[in-house]
Write a protein that holds these residues in place. Structure first.
Motif, PDB file in Angstrom:
ATOM      1  N   PRO A   1      46.452  47.166   5.988  1.00 16.81           N
ATOM      2  CA  PRO A   1      45.331  47.994   6.940  1.00 16.81           C
ATOM      3  C   PRO A   1      44.167  48.294   5.669  1.00 16.81           C
ATOM      4  CG  PRO A   1      47.442  47.771   8.034  1.00 16.81           C
ATOM      5  CD  PRO A   1      47.321  47.289   6.274  1.00 16.81           C
ATOM      6  N   ILE A   2      42.688  47.853   6.311  1.00 13.91           N
ATOM      7  CA  ILE A   2      41.818  48.480   5.207  1.00 13.91           C
ATOM      8  C   ILE A   2      41.231  49.523   6.242  1.00 13.91           C
ATOM      9  CG2 ILE A   2      40.122  48.305   3.863  1.00 13.91           C
ATOM     10  CD1 ILE A   2      41.443  46.016   2.096  1.00 13.91           C
ATOM     11  N   PRO A   3      41.173  50.897   6.284  1.00  8.65           N
ATOM     12  CA  PRO A   3      39.771  51.465   7.546  1.00  8.65           C
ATOM     13  C   PRO A   3      38.460  51.540   7.177  1.00  8.65           C
ATOM     14  CG  PRO A   3      42.117  53.118   7.440  1.00  8.65           C
ATOM     15  CD  PRO A   3      41.880  51.279   6.534  1.00  8.65           C
ATOM     16  N   ASN A   4      38.137  50.793   8.114  1.00  9.88           N
ATOM     17  CA  ASN A   4      36.591  50.968   7.793  1.00  9.88           C
ATOM     18  C   ASN A   4      35.895  49.528   7.293  1.00  9.88           C
ATOM     19  OD1 ASN A   4      35.963  53.137   9.834  1.00  9.88           O
ATOM     20  ND2 ASN A   4      36.295  54.001   7.574  1.00  9.88           N
ATOM     21  N   GLN A   5      36.811  48.799   7.233  1.00  6.80           N
ATOM     22  CA  GLN A   5      36.839  47.571   6.253  1.00  6.80           C
ATOM     23  C   GLN A   5      35.355  46.647   7.336  1.00  6.80           C
ATOM     24  OE1 GLN A   5      39.039  43.874   5.749  1.00  6.80           O
ATOM     25  NE2 GLN A   5      40.404  44.956   7.269  1.00  6.80           N
ATOM     26  N   ASN A   6      34.584  46.120   7.468  1.00  8.04           N
ATOM     27  CA  ASN A   6      33.686  45.089   8.030  1.00  8.04           C
ATOM     28  C   ASN A   6      34.658  43.295   8.392  1.00  8.04           C
ATOM     29  OD1 ASN A   6      31.678  46.624   6.777  1.00  8.04           O
ATOM     30  ND2 ASN A   6      30.954  44.974   5.109  1.00  8.04           N
TER      31      ASN A   6
ATOM     32  N   HIS B   1      45.148  33.167  20.976  1.00  4.39           N
ATOM     33  CA  HIS B   1      43.553  33.878  21.234  1.00  4.39           C
ATOM     34  C   HIS B   1      43.540  35.016  20.630  1.00  4.39           C
ATOM     35  CE1 HIS B   1      40.008  30.388  21.558  1.00  4.39           C
ATOM     36  NE2 HIS B   1      41.366  30.490  20.056  1.00  4.39           N
ATOM     37  N   VAL B   2      44.953  34.585  21.681  1.00  2.31           N
ATOM     38  CA  VAL B   2      44.805  36.714  22.160  1.00  2.31           C
ATOM     39  C   VAL B   2      45.062  37.702  21.567  1.00  2.31           C
ATOM     40  CG1 VAL B   2      45.046  36.080  25.214  1.00  2.31           C
ATOM     41  CG2 VAL B   2      46.819  36.412  23.094  1.00  2.31           C
ATOM     42  N   ASP B   3      45.962  36.874  20.309  1.00  2.00           N
ATOM     43  CA  ASP B   3      46.572  37.573  19.071  1.00  2.00           C
ATOM     44  C   ASP B   3      45.229  38.270  18.173  1.00  2.00           C
ATOM     45  OD1 ASP B   3      49.311  37.503  20.034  1.00  2.00           O
ATOM     46  OD2 ASP B   3      49.159  35.508  19.075  1.00  2.00           O
ATOM     47  N   ILE B   4      43.911  37.598  18.162  1.00  2.00           N
ATOM     48  CA  ILE B   4      42.924  37.641  16.703  1.00  2.00           C
ATOM     49  C   ILE B   4      42.627  39.321  17.011  1.00  2.00           C
ATOM     50  CG2 ILE B   4      40.850  37.562  16.751  1.00  2.00           C
ATOM     51  CD1 ILE B   4      41.529  34.505  17.012  1.00  2.00           C
ATOM     52  N   LEU B   5      42.059  39.854  18.725  1.00  2.00           N
ATOM     53  CA  LEU B   5      41.921  40.807  18.475  1.00  2.00           C
ATOM     54  C   LEU B   5      42.641  42.194  18.030  1.00  2.00           C
ATOM     55  CD1 LEU B   5      39.522  43.681  19.875  1.00  2.00           C
ATOM     56  CD2 LEU B   5      40.406  43.012  22.033  1.00  2.00           C
ATOM     57  N   PRO B   6      43.534  42.052  18.508  1.00  2.00           N
ATOM     58  CA  PRO B   6      45.177  43.225  17.661  1.00  2.00           C
ATOM     59  C   PRO B   6      45.042  42.927  16.515  1.00  2.00           C
ATOM     60  CG  PRO B   6      46.114  42.176  19.960  1.00  2.00           C
ATOM     61  CD  PRO B   6      44.175  41.355  19.905  1.00  2.00           C
ATOM     62  N   THR B   7      44.889  41.737  15.710  1.00  2.00           N
ATOM     63  CA  THR B   7      44.785  41.456  14.128  1.00  2.00           C
ATOM     64  C   THR B   7      43.883  42.425  13.573  1.00  2.00           C
ATOM     65  OG1 THR B   7      46.250  39.800  14.229  1.00  2.00           O
ATOM     66  CG2 THR B   7      44.985  39.955  12.315  1.00  2.00           C
ATOM     67  N   ILE B   8      42.292  42.132  14.345  1.00  2.29           N
ATOM     68  CA  ILE B   8      41.194  43.209  14.044  1.00  2.29           C
ATOM     69  C   ILE B   8      41.629  44.179  13.841  1.00  2.29           C
ATOM     70  CG2 ILE B   8      38.916  43.237  14.628  1.00  2.29           C
ATOM     71  CD1 ILE B   8      38.650  40.364  15.047  1.00  2.29           C
ATOM     72  N   LEU B   9      41.954  44.670  15.441  1.00  2.00           N
ATOM     73  CA  LEU B   9      42.403  46.301  15.155  1.00  2.00           C
ATOM     74  C   LEU B   9      43.318  47.100  14.319  1.00  2.00           C
ATOM     75  CD1 LEU B   9      41.875  46.676  19.169  1.00  2.00           C
ATOM     76  CD2 LEU B   9      39.906  46.225  17.198  1.00  2.00           C
TER      77      LEU B   9
ATOM     78  N   VAL C   1      49.601  39.044  13.097  1.00  2.06           N
ATOM     79  CA  VAL C   1      50.116  38.862  11.746  1.00  2.06           C
ATOM     80  C   VAL C   1      50.647  39.761  11.152  1.00  2.06           C
ATOM     81  CG1 VAL C   1      49.011  39.734   8.627  1.00  2.06           C
ATOM     82  CG2 VAL C   1      47.443  37.875  11.139  1.00  2.06           C
ATOM     83  N   ARG C   2      52.053  39.948  10.619  1.00  3.13           N
ATOM     84  CA  ARG C   2      53.114  40.822   9.979  1.00  3.13           C
ATOM     85  C   ARG C   2      52.659  40.500   8.770  1.00  3.13           C
ATOM     86  NH1 ARG C   2      56.822  43.215  13.558  1.00  3.13           N
ATOM     87  NH2 ARG C   2      57.053  41.168  15.268  1.00  3.13           N
ATOM     88  N   ARG C   3      51.712  41.847   8.260  1.00  3.64           N
ATOM     89  CA  ARG C   3      51.864  42.699   6.476  1.00  3.64           C
ATOM     90  C   ARG C   3      52.540  43.006   6.350  1.00  3.64           C
ATOM     91  NH1 ARG C   3      48.121  43.927  11.108  1.00  3.64           N
ATOM     92  NH2 ARG C   3      45.796  42.096  10.880  1.00  3.64           N
ATOM     93  N   ARG C   4      52.677  41.669   5.268  1.00 10.01           N
ATOM     94  CA  ARG C   4      54.147  42.496   4.651  1.00 10.01           C
ATOM     95  C   ARG C   4      54.902  42.166   4.541  1.00 10.01           C
ATOM     96  NH1 ARG C   4      50.930  42.855  -1.004  1.00 10.01           N
ATOM     97  NH2 ARG C   4      53.546  43.790  -0.873  1.00 10.01           N
ATOM     98  N   SER C   5      55.252  41.569   5.653  1.00  8.66           N
ATOM     99  CA  SER C   5      56.676  41.384   6.480  1.00  8.66           C
ATOM    100  C   SER C   5      56.761  40.102   6.845  1.00  8.66           C
ATOM    101  CB  SER C   5      57.419  42.770   7.679  1.00  8.66           C
ATOM    102  OG  SER C   5      56.029  42.797   8.145  1.00  8.66           O
ATOM    103  N   ARG C   6      57.923  39.942   7.961  1.00  8.04           N
ATOM    104  CA  ARG C   6      58.170  38.151   8.201  1.00  8.04           C
ATOM    105  C   ARG C   6      57.757  37.543   6.837  1.00  8.04           C
ATOM    106  NH1 ARG C   6      61.251  39.274  12.453  1.00  8.04           N
ATOM    107  NH2 ARG C   6      61.182  41.008  13.490  1.00  8.04           N
ATOM    108  N   GLY C   7      58.049  37.322   5.826  1.00  9.21           N
ATOM    109  CA  GLY C   7      58.161  36.553   5.003  1.00  9.21           C
ATOM    110  C   GLY C   7      58.464  35.321   4.491  1.00  9.21           C
TER     111      GLY C   7
END
Length: 386
Positions: free
Chosen positions: A49-54, A343-351, A374-380
Motif C-alpha cells: 500500500p502506498i497512500p495517495n499514489q496515482n 474482475h470484482v477483485d480489481i477495485l478492492p485491490t486498488i483501494l 493481491v496478498r501483498r508480501r504474503s501467500r508466497g
C-alpha cells in the motif's frame, strides 16, 4: 484469494495402532506441512500500500489472455510484457460477463452483474449514486478522468459517475445503414489521457459528461497537484479486425493479433511517462472479456461463456516515483500469481493499494470482502518468478 476457508480435518479418538485411515490422514497432514514450509520460502509479490499514489486503470476490449507475449501469445506486446516484468501477472483471471458494459460495471464497482444490474450493452444503466472506483477515490481527493474508446461505454450508461472528466468523443454511427459501433483507435485515445495527466485538463471534451464536479485542478503530472485516477479503455481488438500499418502487414493472416500488437504500441508512451513520474502509480491492466476466434464455433463473443471469452489477462504493477525507470532492478523481477482472480477483485485491490480499503462507499457496494485479490508480501506459495 481464499474464497472458501480451509476445511478442518476431524481426528477421532482411536486405538494407538496405526489404522489405514489414520495413516492416510497422517500423509495428508505431512503434505500440508511441506507445502506450508515451501510457501514461506517462495518468492513473494512486492506490492505494498502506498497512500495517495496515482492509479492508472487500463481496460482493453476483447482481449484474450493468451494473445499477449507475456502469456505466451503470438502478438508482440513489449510494453505490456515490460509492465508484467515489473509487477504481478495473474495467469488465471476471469471476467463475469462476455459483454463490454456489464464487465466494466463489475470492474468499476467491485460487484457482480446480479448486484449492479447490467446484463447487456444496451437497455441498462448503472443506478445513480452507485459507489465506483472514481467516486470513492474522488472523495479522497483524487482528480479523476476517463477516456473510452467505443459506444458501449458512453456516459449515457452511467459509468461516468465520480469522474471529473469523462471523454467519450468517438463520433456517431450512421445506423441503420451502418451496423458498426462508433469507436476510435488507441492511437487517438491514449494521447488524450497523456495530455490530461500532464496538464490536468487535457481531456476537456468530456467535461460536460462528467459524473462529478468538473474542476480538474493543476498539472496532472505534478506530485504537488495531488494524486489522480485515470481509466483508459481501448477498443481496438474488437471485430472487425483492421490493424493499422505496419501491423496490418505483419499480421495479415492473424489480424486480431495485429490489433492487439497495435494497442500495445499505442500504450507504450503512456506507460513510459508514468514510469518517469515523480509520484508512484499503481497500474492495472485487464481485458473486459475474451474473443472466441472460432473456439466452440463462436467467432467473436457475446453468446457463450467458455474460457475463450471469459479468461482475461490481469497485470498489476506499481511503477514511477521512487521505484525508478525501466532500468531499475525491479524491471526483471516480475512474478506470476496462480491464484484465481476476478474482475470484482480489481477495485478492492486498488483501494488497498491506495490506503482506501475502509471507505464506507466501498462497503456499501459490497466490494470489500474479496480485497485479498493481491496478498501483498504474503501467500508466497501462490506466486512465482517470471
Amino acid at each position: 484469494m481464499d474464497h472458501n476457508g480451509p476445511s478442518s480435518i476431524a481426528i477421532s479418538d482411536q486405538p494407538s495402532a496405526m489404522s489405514p485411515s489414520r495413516l492416510a490422514r497422517a500423509v495428508v497432514a505431512l503434505g500440508l506441512f511441506v507445502l506450508t514450509c515451501c510457501a514461506r520460502s517462495a518468492p513473494q509479490a512486492d506490492l505494498r500500500p502506498i497512500p495517495n499514489q496515482n492509479v492508472l486503470l487500463i481496460t482493453i476490449d476483447t482481449l484474450r489472455a493468451d494473445a499477449l507475449g507475456c502469456y505466451g501469445g503470438p502478438a508482440a506486446t513489449p510494453a505490456l510484457d515490460s509492465l508484467a516484468a515489473q509487477g504481478v501477472r495473474f495467469d488465471f483471471a476471469h471476467a463475469h460477463a462476455v459483454t463490454t458494459l456489464a464487465s466494466h460495471a463489475s470492474i468499476l464497482t467491485g460487484t457482480y452483474p446480479f448486484q449492479h444490474g447490467i446484463r447487456d450493452n444496451s437497455g441498462y444503466r448503472l443506478p445513480p449514486n452507485t459507489a465506483t472506483a472514481a467516486s470513492v477515490l474522488k472523495a479522497r481527493g483524487y482528480r479523476t478522468a476517463a477516456f473510452v474508446g467505443a459506444f458501449p461505454l458512453h456516459s449515457r450508461f452511467g459509468l461516468n459517475q465520480g469522474f471529473d472528466s469523462y471523454d467519450d468523443r468517438f463520433g456517431e454511427t450512421h445506423a441503420p445503414t451502418e451496423f458498426v459501433m462508433p469507436e476510435r483507435p488507441a492511437s487517438a485515445v491514449v494521447p488524450l489521457a497523456r495530455a490530461w495527466i500532464e496538464n490536468g485538463s487535457g481531456g476537456v471534451g468530456g467535461s460536460d459528461r462528467s459524473g462529478g464536479s468538473s474542476g480538474a485542478g493543476a498539472a496532472g503530472g505534478s506530485s504537488e497537484a495531488g494524486p489522480w485516477f485515470v481509466w483508459v479503455h481501448l477498443f481496438d481488438p474488437h471485430a472487425p479486425y483492421r490493424p493499422p500499418p505496419p501491423f496490418d502487414g505483419q499480421y495479415a493472416s492473424q489480424p486480431y493479433f495485429g490489433e492487439v500488437a497495435a494497442t500495445d504500441a499505442a500504450l507504450a508512451p503512456l506507460l513510459d511517462e508514468v514510469r518517469a513520474g515523480s509520484r508512484p502509480t499503481l497500474v492495472v491492466v485487464t481485458g473486459d472479456h475474451g474473443e472466441g476466434l472460432g473456439d466452440h464455433g463462436e467467432l467473436s463473443h457475446g453468446l457463450f461463456a467458455y474460457e475463450s471469452t471469459l479468461r482475461v489477462p490481469l497485470i498489476v504493477a506499481e511503477i514511477g516515483g521512487a521505484r525508478g525507470s525501466t532500468g531499475s532492478p525491479r524491471a526483471s523481477s516480475g512474478e506470476v500469481s496462480h491464484i484465481p482472480a476476478r474482475h470484482v477483485d480489481i477495485l478492492p485491490t486498488i483501494l488497498d493499494a491506495t490506503g482506501s480499503r475502509r471507505q464506507p462507499a466501498c462497503q456499501d457496494v459490497r466490494c470489500c470482502p474479496p480485497r485479498n485479490a493481491v496478498r501483498r508480501r504474503s501467500r508466497g506459495r501462490r506466486t512465482s518468478r517470471q
